[in-house]
Motif scaffolding. Structure first.
Motif, PDB file in Angstrom:
ATOM      1  N   ALA A   2       6.191   6.098 -18.929  1.00 44.52           N
ATOM      2  CA  ALA A   2       5.925   5.776 -20.326  1.00 44.52           C
ATOM      3  C   ALA A   2       4.506   5.215 -20.450  1.00 44.52           C
ATOM      4  O   ALA A   2       4.144   4.265 -19.762  1.00 44.52           O
ATOM      5  CB  ALA A   2       6.945   4.767 -20.824  1.00 44.52           C
ATOM      6  N   TYR A   3       3.725   5.835 -21.309  1.00 45.60           N
ATOM      7  CA  TYR A   3       2.365   5.373 -21.538  1.00 45.60           C
ATOM      8  C   TYR A   3       2.380   4.195 -22.504  1.00 45.60           C
ATOM      9  O   TYR A   3       3.260   4.079 -23.369  1.00 45.60           O
ATOM     10  CB  TYR A   3       1.508   6.499 -22.126  1.00 45.60           C
ATOM     11  N   SER A   4       1.379   3.335 -22.414  1.00 41.58           N
ATOM     12  CA  SER A   4       1.281   2.170 -23.295  1.00 41.58           C
ATOM     13  C   SER A   4       0.998   2.619 -24.726  1.00 41.58           C
ATOM     14  O   SER A   4       0.478   3.718 -24.966  1.00 41.58           O
ATOM     15  CB  SER A   4       0.168   1.238 -22.815  1.00 41.58           C
ATOM     16  N   MET A   5       1.311   1.755 -25.678  1.00 38.30           N
ATOM     17  CA  MET A   5       1.068   2.072 -27.083  1.00 38.30           C
ATOM     18  C   MET A   5      -0.432   2.212 -27.342  1.00 38.30           C
ATOM     19  O   MET A   5      -0.850   3.047 -28.147  1.00 38.30           O
ATOM     20  CB  MET A   5       1.674   1.002 -27.987  1.00 38.30           C
ATOM     21  N   GLU A   6      -1.228   1.427 -26.649  1.00 33.80           N
ATOM     22  CA  GLU A   6      -2.679   1.514 -26.816  1.00 33.80           C
ATOM     23  C   GLU A   6      -3.166   2.914 -26.421  1.00 33.80           C
ATOM     24  O   GLU A   6      -3.969   3.530 -27.130  1.00 33.80           O
ATOM     25  CB  GLU A   6      -3.347   0.454 -25.943  1.00 33.80           C
ATOM     26  N   PHE A   7      -2.667   3.427 -25.299  1.00 35.61           N
ATOM     27  CA  PHE A   7      -3.047   4.763 -24.842  1.00 35.61           C
ATOM     28  C   PHE A   7      -2.545   5.817 -25.823  1.00 35.61           C
ATOM     29  O   PHE A   7      -3.257   6.774 -26.149  1.00 35.61           O
ATOM     30  CB  PHE A   7      -2.491   5.005 -23.436  1.00 35.61           C
ATOM     31  N   GLY A  46       7.115   9.714 -37.712  1.00 37.87           N
ATOM     32  CA  GLY A  46       6.173   8.750 -38.264  1.00 37.87           C
ATOM     33  C   GLY A  46       5.834   7.627 -37.302  1.00 37.87           C
ATOM     34  O   GLY A  46       5.351   6.574 -37.717  1.00 37.87           O
ATOM     35  N   SER A  47       6.092   7.841 -36.007  1.00 38.49           N
ATOM     36  CA  SER A  47       5.864   6.782 -35.028  1.00 38.49           C
ATOM     37  C   SER A  47       5.402   7.382 -33.705  1.00 38.49           C
ATOM     38  O   SER A  47       5.757   8.503 -33.357  1.00 38.49           O
ATOM     39  CB  SER A  47       7.162   6.003 -34.805  1.00 38.49           C
ATOM     40  N   LEU A  48       4.615   6.582 -32.977  1.00 39.33           N
ATOM     41  CA  LEU A  48       4.175   6.986 -31.644  1.00 39.33           C
ATOM     42  C   LEU A  48       5.009   6.301 -30.553  1.00 39.33           C
ATOM     43  O   LEU A  48       4.739   6.475 -29.374  1.00 39.33           O
ATOM     44  CB  LEU A  48       2.693   6.620 -31.439  1.00 39.33           C
ATOM     45  N   ASP A  49       5.990   5.528 -30.970  1.00 36.91           N
ATOM     46  CA  ASP A  49       6.828   4.793 -30.005  1.00 36.91           C
ATOM     47  C   ASP A  49       7.526   5.756 -29.052  1.00 36.91           C
ATOM     48  O   ASP A  49       7.939   6.849 -29.459  1.00 36.91           O
ATOM     49  CB  ASP A  49       7.896   3.970 -30.727  1.00 36.91           C
ATOM     50  N   PRO A  50       7.670   5.345 -27.788  1.00 39.12           N
ATOM     51  CA  PRO A  50       8.402   6.202 -26.847  1.00 39.12           C
ATOM     52  C   PRO A  50       9.868   6.299 -27.243  1.00 39.12           C
ATOM     53  O   PRO A  50      10.424   5.388 -27.872  1.00 39.12           O
ATOM     54  CB  PRO A  50       8.235   5.501 -25.498  1.00 39.12           C
TER      55      PRO A  50
END
Length: 136
Positions: A2-7, A46-50
């Motif tokens: 899982a990549y970080s939200m910043e990435f 509508g979200s980038l959350d994993p």
């Protein structure tokens, strides 16, 4: 992984600027397909959350069911796994019942309660052949 939200935000911003998942993947050091899925998820949800981890629910039998299983095996030790599964109300499949018996340390393979006969063999030994192919 899982990549970080910043990435994730950086990847989405880079995609918004150039519009190519191939270029963004090369620039950011990730796979092209992951970039496409990330942008698709943003568009649809509508979200980038994993996505949350999807673990299977292997706990089909609760403590009450395990207690009932113990009692069933103690009362009727010759029940098959299929019969045990049915006796539990069809709540679990045969493999689930097997795993539960293993977890509880319950034996399923029945051993004979009486010792083998010493008087006569219980099976005949295999027939032997003579040198000419006939039975000896």
């Amino acid at each position: 992984m899982a990549y970080s939200m910043e990435f994730r935000r950086a990847v989405a911003k880079a995609y918004d600027e150039c519009g190519s998942s191939i270029e963004v993947a090369e620039q950011m050091g990730c796979s092209e397909s992951w970039v496409r899925r990330l942008i698709q998820r943003r568009r649809e949800k509508g979200s980038l959350d994993p996505l949350p981890a999807r673990l299977p629910d292997n706990n089909k039998l609760d403590e009450r069911d395990l207690t009932k299983l113990k009692k069933l095996i103690a009362d009727t030790p010759d029940m098959t796994l299929g019969e045990l599964a049915q006796a539990l109300g069809g709540k679990a499949s045969v493999p689930t019942v097997w795993r539960a018996t293993q977890k509880l340390g319950l034996p399923l393979k029945k051993s004979p309660s009486t010792p083998p006969s010493r008087i006569a063999p219980t099976s005949r030994p295999p027939a032997t052949r003579g040198g000419d192919g006939s039975r000896a």
